[in-house]
Write a protein that holds these residues in place. Sequence first.
Motif, PDB file in Angstrom:
ATOM      1  N   MET A 124       3.115 -40.447  29.267  1.00 31.52           N
ATOM      2  CA  MET A 124       4.043 -40.296  27.876  1.00 31.52           C
ATOM      3  C   MET A 124       4.293 -38.758  27.601  1.00 31.52           C
ATOM      4  SD  MET A 124       3.202 -44.096  25.833  1.00 31.52           S
ATOM      5  CE  MET A 124       1.133 -43.233  25.804  1.00 31.52           C
ATOM      6  N   PRO A 125       5.028 -38.546  26.812  1.00 34.17           N
ATOM      7  CA  PRO A 125       5.063 -37.103  26.029  1.00 34.17           C
ATOM      8  C   PRO A 125       4.483 -36.738  26.038  1.00 34.17           C
ATOM      9  CG  PRO A 125       7.146 -38.375  25.374  1.00 34.17           C
ATOM     10  CD  PRO A 125       6.025 -39.371  25.828  1.00 34.17           C
ATOM     11  N   MET A 126       3.838 -34.873  25.990  1.00 35.53           N
ATOM     12  CA  MET A 126       3.428 -34.113  25.452  1.00 35.53           C
ATOM     13  C   MET A 126       3.875 -34.377  23.550  1.00 35.53           C
ATOM     14  SD  MET A 126       1.276 -31.373  26.305  1.00 35.53           S
ATOM     15  CE  MET A 126       0.485 -30.411  25.030  1.00 35.53           C
ATOM     16  N   VAL A 127       5.292 -34.027  24.013  1.00 37.93           N
ATOM     17  CA  VAL A 127       6.337 -33.115  23.153  1.00 37.93           C
ATOM     18  C   VAL A 127       6.610 -34.985  22.582  1.00 37.93           C
ATOM     19  CG1 VAL A 127       7.896 -32.409  22.508  1.00 37.93           C
ATOM     20  CG2 VAL A 127       6.542 -31.041  23.915  1.00 37.93           C
ATOM     21  N   PRO A 154       8.109 -37.175  18.994  1.00 37.92           N
ATOM     22  CA  PRO A 154       9.075 -37.047  17.778  1.00 37.92           C
ATOM     23  C   PRO A 154       9.296 -37.346  16.645  1.00 37.92           C
ATOM     24  CG  PRO A 154      10.174 -39.087  19.048  1.00 37.92           C
ATOM     25  CD  PRO A 154       8.711 -38.184  19.888  1.00 37.92           C
ATOM     26  N   LEU A 185      -0.385 -29.605  15.624  1.00 40.44           N
ATOM     27  CA  LEU A 185       0.722 -28.829  15.531  1.00 40.44           C
ATOM     28  C   LEU A 185       2.311 -29.470  15.716  1.00 40.44           C
ATOM     29  CD1 LEU A 185       0.354 -25.790  16.770  1.00 40.44           C
ATOM     30  CD2 LEU A 185       1.075 -26.421  18.574  1.00 40.44           C
ATOM     31  N   ARG A 186       2.854 -29.188  14.595  1.00 36.25           N
ATOM     32  CA  ARG A 186       4.824 -28.934  14.409  1.00 36.25           C
ATOM     33  C   ARG A 186       5.094 -27.662  15.272  1.00 36.25           C
ATOM     34  NH1 ARG A 186       2.433 -33.126   9.510  1.00 36.25           N
ATOM     35  NH2 ARG A 186       0.106 -32.345  10.128  1.00 36.25           N
ATOM     36  N   VAL A 187       6.321 -28.684  15.163  1.00 36.19           N
ATOM     37  CA  VAL A 187       7.923 -27.265  15.805  1.00 36.19           C
ATOM     38  C   VAL A 187       8.697 -28.551  15.816  1.00 36.19           C
ATOM     39  CG1 VAL A 187       7.132 -29.113  18.686  1.00 36.19           C
ATOM     40  CG2 VAL A 187       7.220 -26.310  18.134  1.00 36.19           C
ATOM     41  N   ASP A 243      12.788 -28.003  17.186  1.00 31.16           N
ATOM     42  CA  ASP A 243      13.472 -27.856  18.980  1.00 31.16           C
ATOM     43  C   ASP A 243      14.562 -27.300  17.746  1.00 31.16           C
ATOM     44  OD1 ASP A 243      15.344 -29.652  17.017  1.00 31.16           O
ATOM     45  OD2 ASP A 243      15.450 -30.974  19.184  1.00 31.16           O
ATOM     46  N   ARG A 244      15.315 -26.804  18.735  1.00 27.29           N
ATOM     47  CA  ARG A 244      16.854 -25.601  18.567  1.00 27.29           C
ATOM     48  C   ARG A 244      17.511 -26.120  17.614  1.00 27.29           C
ATOM     49  NH1 ARG A 244      18.960 -24.359  24.365  1.00 27.29           N
ATOM     50  NH2 ARG A 244      19.720 -23.506  23.026  1.00 27.29           N
ATOM     51  N   HIS A 245      17.476 -27.487  17.347  1.00 34.44           N
ATOM     52  CA  HIS A 245      18.246 -28.548  16.570  1.00 34.44           C
ATOM     53  C   HIS A 245      17.914 -28.462  15.520  1.00 34.44           C
ATOM     54  CE1 HIS A 245      21.760 -28.276  20.092  1.00 34.44           C
ATOM     55  NE2 HIS A 245      20.107 -29.403  20.559  1.00 34.44           N
ATOM     56  N   TYR A 283       8.838 -32.728  15.937  1.00 33.28           N
ATOM     57  CA  TYR A 283       8.161 -33.019  16.961  1.00 33.28           C
ATOM     58  C   TYR A 283       7.271 -32.246  16.296  1.00 33.28           C
ATOM     59  CZ  TYR A 283      12.871 -32.885  19.291  1.00 33.28           C
ATOM     60  OH  TYR A 283      13.687 -33.941  19.418  1.00 33.28           O
ATOM     61  N   LEU A 308       2.952 -32.015  18.635  1.00 32.80           N
ATOM     62  CA  LEU A 308       2.800 -31.610  19.842  1.00 32.80           C
ATOM     63  C   LEU A 308       1.224 -33.140  19.884  1.00 32.80           C
ATOM     64  CD1 LEU A 308       2.098 -28.707  21.144  1.00 32.80           C
ATOM     65  CD2 LEU A 308       3.902 -29.700  21.525  1.00 32.80           C
ATOM     66  N   VAL A 360       4.104 -43.654  20.135  1.00 28.71           N
ATOM     67  CA  VAL A 360       4.846 -43.148  21.907  1.00 28.71           C
ATOM     68  C   VAL A 360       4.138 -44.588  21.513  1.00 28.71           C
ATOM     69  CG1 VAL A 360       5.144 -42.611  23.418  1.00 28.71           C
ATOM     70  CG2 VAL A 360       4.638 -40.901  21.351  1.00 28.71           C
ATOM     71  N   ILE A 368      13.150 -36.877  26.674  1.00 30.00           N
ATOM     72  CA  ILE A 368      11.698 -36.717  26.635  1.00 30.00           C
ATOM     73  C   ILE A 368      11.591 -38.510  27.035  1.00 30.00           C
ATOM     74  CG2 ILE A 368      10.192 -36.387  25.407  1.00 30.00           C
ATOM     75  CD1 ILE A 368      10.514 -34.156  23.741  1.00 30.00           C
ATOM     76  N   TYR A 369      11.204 -38.655  27.976  1.00 29.93           N
ATOM     77  CA  TYR A 369      11.108 -40.294  28.309  1.00 29.93           C
ATOM     78  C   TYR A 369       8.867 -40.396  29.230  1.00 29.93           C
ATOM     79  CZ  TYR A 369      16.206 -39.732  29.342  1.00 29.93           C
ATOM     80  OH  TYR A 369      16.997 -39.656  29.587  1.00 29.93           O
ATOM     81  N   ASN A 370       9.558 -41.574  28.631  1.00 32.10           N
ATOM     82  CA  ASN A 370       7.791 -42.293  29.257  1.00 32.10           C
ATOM     83  C   ASN A 370       8.092 -42.249  30.876  1.00 32.10           C
ATOM     84  OD1 ASN A 370       6.453 -42.116  26.956  1.00 32.10           O
ATOM     85  ND2 ASN A 370       7.642 -44.497  26.222  1.00 32.10           N
ATOM     86  N   LEU A 402      10.713 -23.369  23.918  1.00 32.48           N
ATOM     87  CA  LEU A 402      10.090 -23.559  22.406  1.00 32.48           C
ATOM     88  C   LEU A 402       9.161 -23.320  21.725  1.00 32.48           C
ATOM     89  CD1 LEU A 402      11.397 -26.325  20.967  1.00 32.48           C
ATOM     90  CD2 LEU A 402       9.724 -27.535  21.787  1.00 32.48           C
ATOM     91  N   VAL A 423       6.186 -21.937  18.694  1.00 33.95           N
ATOM     92  CA  VAL A 423       5.386 -22.400  17.581  1.00 33.95           C
ATOM     93  C   VAL A 423       4.288 -22.284  16.912  1.00 33.95           C
ATOM     94  CG1 VAL A 423       4.411 -23.663  19.178  1.00 33.95           C
ATOM     95  CG2 VAL A 423       3.914 -24.928  17.391  1.00 33.95           C
ATOM     96  N   ASP A 451      14.164 -26.456  26.011  1.00 32.73           N
ATOM     97  CA  ASP A 451      15.046 -27.242  24.668  1.00 32.73           C
ATOM     98  C   ASP A 451      15.997 -26.927  25.263  1.00 32.73           C
ATOM     99  OD1 ASP A 451      15.371 -28.243  22.994  1.00 32.73           O
ATOM    100  OD2 ASP A 451      14.407 -26.815  21.152  1.00 32.73           O
ATOM    101  N   GLU A 494      11.387 -32.066  29.180  1.00 30.03           N
ATOM    102  CA  GLU A 494      10.304 -32.503  29.142  1.00 30.03           C
ATOM    103  C   GLU A 494      10.032 -32.815  31.259  1.00 30.03           C
ATOM    104  OE1 GLU A 494       7.107 -33.075  26.374  1.00 30.03           O
ATOM    105  OE2 GLU A 494       5.541 -33.835  27.929  1.00 30.03           O
TER     106      GLU A 494
END
Lengths: 580, 580
Positions: free
Chosen positions: A71-74, A76, A94-96, A98-100, A104, A106, A113, B39-41, B94, B96, B141, B154
């Motif tokens: 599963m992803p590190m980043v 939603p 840890l919140r972040v 994105d460019r939009h 997200y 970590l 997920v 971002i995928y599983n 990205l 943070v 990103d 990712e």
Amino acid sequence: MRLSRYYIPTLKEDPSDAEVVSHKLLMRAGMIRKVTSGIYNYLPLGLKSLNKVANIVREEMNRAYALEVLMPMVQPGDLWRESGRWDFYGKELLRVSDRHGRDYCLGPTHEEVVTDLVRGEVKSYKQLPINLYQIQTKFRDEIRPRFGLMRGREFVMKDGYSFDKDEAGAEESYRLMFEAYKKVFSRIGLRFRPVQADSGAIGGDFSHEFHVLADTGEDTIAVCQNETCGYAANLEKAKVNAPAGECACKAECPAIEEVATPGKHTVEEVCAFLEISADKLIKTLLFKVDGEPVAALVRGDREVNDVKLRNMMGGNEIEFALEDEVKEWTGAPVGFAGPVGLKVKRIFADHELCASTDWVAGANKADTHIKHLSLGRDCKIEKFADLRVITESDPCPDCGGKIEFTKGIEVGHVFKLGEKYSKKLEATFLDENGKSKPMVMGCYGIGVSRIVASAIEQNNDESGAIFPPSIAPFEVCMISLGGKDEAVNEKAAELYEKLMEMGIDVAYDDRAERPGVKFAEADLIGYPMQLVLGGKGLKSGIIEAKNRKTGEKIELPLEGFAEAFTSWRAEIWQSWGLSL
Amino acid sequence: MRLSRYYIPTLKEDPSDAEVVSHKLLMRAGMIRKVTSGIYNYLPLGLKSLNKVANIVREEMNRAYALEVLMPMVQPGDLWRESGRWDFYGKELLRVSDRHGRDYCLGPTHEEVVTDLVRGEVKSYKQLPINLYQIQTKFRDEIRPRFGLMRGREFVMKDGYSFDKDEAGAEESYRLMFEAYKKVFSRIGLRFRPVQADSGAIGGDFSHEFHVLADTGEDTIAVCQNETCGYAANLEKAKVNAPAGECACKAECPAIEEVATPGKHTVEEVCAFLEISADKLIKTLLFKVDGEPVAALVRGDREVNDVKLRNMMGGNEIEFALEDEVKEWTGAPVGFAGPVGLKVKRIFADHELCASTDWVAGANKADTHIKHLSLGRDCKIEKFADLRVITESDPCPDCGGKIEFTKGIEVGHVFKLGEKYSKKLEATFLDENGKSKPMVMGCYGIGVSRIVASAIEQNNDESGAIFPPSIAPFEVCMISLGGKDEAVNEKAAELYEKLMEMGIDVAYDDRAERPGVKFAEADLIGYPMQLVLGGKGLKSGIIEAKNRKTGEKIELPLEGFAEAFTSWRAEIWQSWGLSL
């Protein structure tokens, strides 16, 4: 691996920021390097050990029908809002953006997920159970990262999640994982103990921590010394049974009486001033449980176990009352709270207090205590219950045997989650009767990088680390003392090839270093077996073999080496409780 | 693996957001699931394929003396400030802040971290060369993530970095990696091509991309069709030789003359209006190279290659002039730039323009062009050079052979970095003479997750994916048609055990599904080999074996199955260009 082609930057000195032995030795043995606070590079040797741990974990998970995913590190932010943890988790998350400008975090853990994944796919009870796990890098923004790999911010974890159609299924999934975890830690070769842990709102015995036993461990666990019993629990969880005999809280007692205790706030000060022992005094602690004021009474020489109090009340969150609240609820400064005249409706007492009477307690009045307090007569106790932290003088709650405290390092946790996430994220399925139900979940974690550190915490001496053969970066280190003697070096190269052919994970120290340096580094790194080839030994047809753990040296014959080595190796594995 | 215990959530329909075949099939075959944009599983089947790719990469890296490490995903901003990339990298990085307000970024690449690691350890030329690599999750990103695993945010990458004491060492490290990459892609079983790529300020042939050839590839590569030549380059890099023969730019030419071209801005409009072909017109493009105004001239039917222009000038950054700058430099609206009377000092022309004269070009005046332009007579060209993008009608720059354009997917890149990072981060060592020097670096990337997608882009048909046996999630799928026929199912179970014992990575479809579903799913997922056990075949002592790629079916005897299967399997591997 020929060490002349390898990269092991050992250090002569302990790094100044290293407080615990595993941190010192991982750095000195060239296994890790710090990037920044709580974030490390794994060098080749460290990564090798890490991967050996990961592979044992993977094999046992697969054997228990868990399926590996990634599963992803980043993750939603919206998923975390659905579960309610976006606001609840605090600063470790840890919140972040994105460019939009989307949110997200970590992933410190993957309940959201994985539940989102499964809810998208599973429609029917026929698709259950499912048990998914991953071995992955996690991030938690610890306020004070320290101890090297023991409490880092970025770390490697195995996290797994089971989904079942009912409680019975979830309990079977739990049992399978519990057994698999025992196999994992047994195969790693560490002395460990599964201990009961708090399972919060779930209740029951569906939360176990796995602790590696080490004097330097941060956690304390209560272990029954009666081997046939086997009771072990962490301090949050460990039960204390009610004292035997009749209730004495309404027994005869002189009339209540105020006594001046000017400036005496603490148990010690009051007892010294009144010349009584702490077991004659009642300590009154004030909390908010889910916002509601609550008082808990324990003996002066005991500690309140807030987790027990919260669980008894079926609450979610427990906090100490703030100073202002204490003043408001008692009408007195901090240090003089007591059960009589307290403006708190719900008062609970540890069941031990039921066994006696004639107590001293705070008077809810500045510089004043009361004597001759009878809990049955002078105040209203909502319930007597197990509310305190166990001590080593308490008997085992299961068998009455002797309890001892042991230090442990938590390296695994199995936990029945129930419907907490499946309800919030609406992960439902249709049961046999076509009725929609939330899945029953469990979660299962293993601290993969922490295991490498805890192996060293448990096994080291003044010369360095001592790795169990199952997770040592190399199982064997072969040291040639040949120097420029070609005959010795040729023989060494030959033996190295032979060991490789035998499938042995061997490091061949063929560097142009002095023997003393090679010996010291092999001890420092902690390869469980060392083989030493010198000119003299070779002439007599022998190789010196050293067991790093015991220091014991034996001679292996060159003639029939494979057989002699194999049997020596098997003995060493056995001495670690491991089978080949 | 028994599929009744496995988790492959196949889909009947293509997902609506999937534009390319690999994305569609990875989703439909239950190999990946989207978490959020880019971002995928990785589900069990997808992860299995990913890990097979990773293992091949790992083996070849180790064989080439690269050492595996693991660096963190979360990297300190300060290191990126040291290299200068914190400000330069743009929004793909990205960023943070942690709980203490310190800056970090999610690593899109690890030059800073690895250089920091090595500078802390390496003091002497004796410790060099070092080549470190990792297989790790990266984050970029992307402004518009798409195509599933082809361009995610990712993703899993192998990135490696070499450190040498001099140019010769760095070139040898480069060569070792180049050869290792060829082995990696050969072993994966994909049709690929190493192509020359731009090496920027470094110069020389020290940048190669490895492309998987697929019609759906996003990149175009120029490949010489002369097999003994083998020239291949990406469009940025592909050379165009100067035309043969004498320079004609000072050849006789009528006097220059203005011509009204009202509202004709584009090459097409001007050529149509003046009734000339585009190869009679000069196109004038305006740039800033490291901030300095520059004009580049090419034929109307050609494209300027800005990378070539930048490299020729030894620049770092090239940008198109903005509309206001064009107006200022030309004194005219956009569309009428030309080399005569231009307020730009440095004018470069493609060397093809030297071969002719009497050109049409913009007049630097609204609605006006000039005719009879002689570059040698009417303006000052600083240099004629190779400045344009190659076309399929250009000859091979090496052998004069035919150039063809092919579509490729970039899956690897080897690059000589030189001293770019070691100078900025002061990664120095003492050479043989005790002199401090920056290390000479190289960097080497492989898109591990992208390879899984590109394998499907290259190999698929209307039924689904077709995996090379080396990276297929399972090499063999065994389908039992037994239904409730215990005799067939027993035989199937027996054969499954036998295949497992033979070390074959086999999926046994023992689910209670209709045969049609099982066949369709096996084709969809693209296991390279299928074995089908039916009641009828069993009675005659045979098993049907299908080659997924060719669709060819043969019968394997139950008697002597191991031998027959082994030889059939070897043939299939061979047909993929693979050896077992």
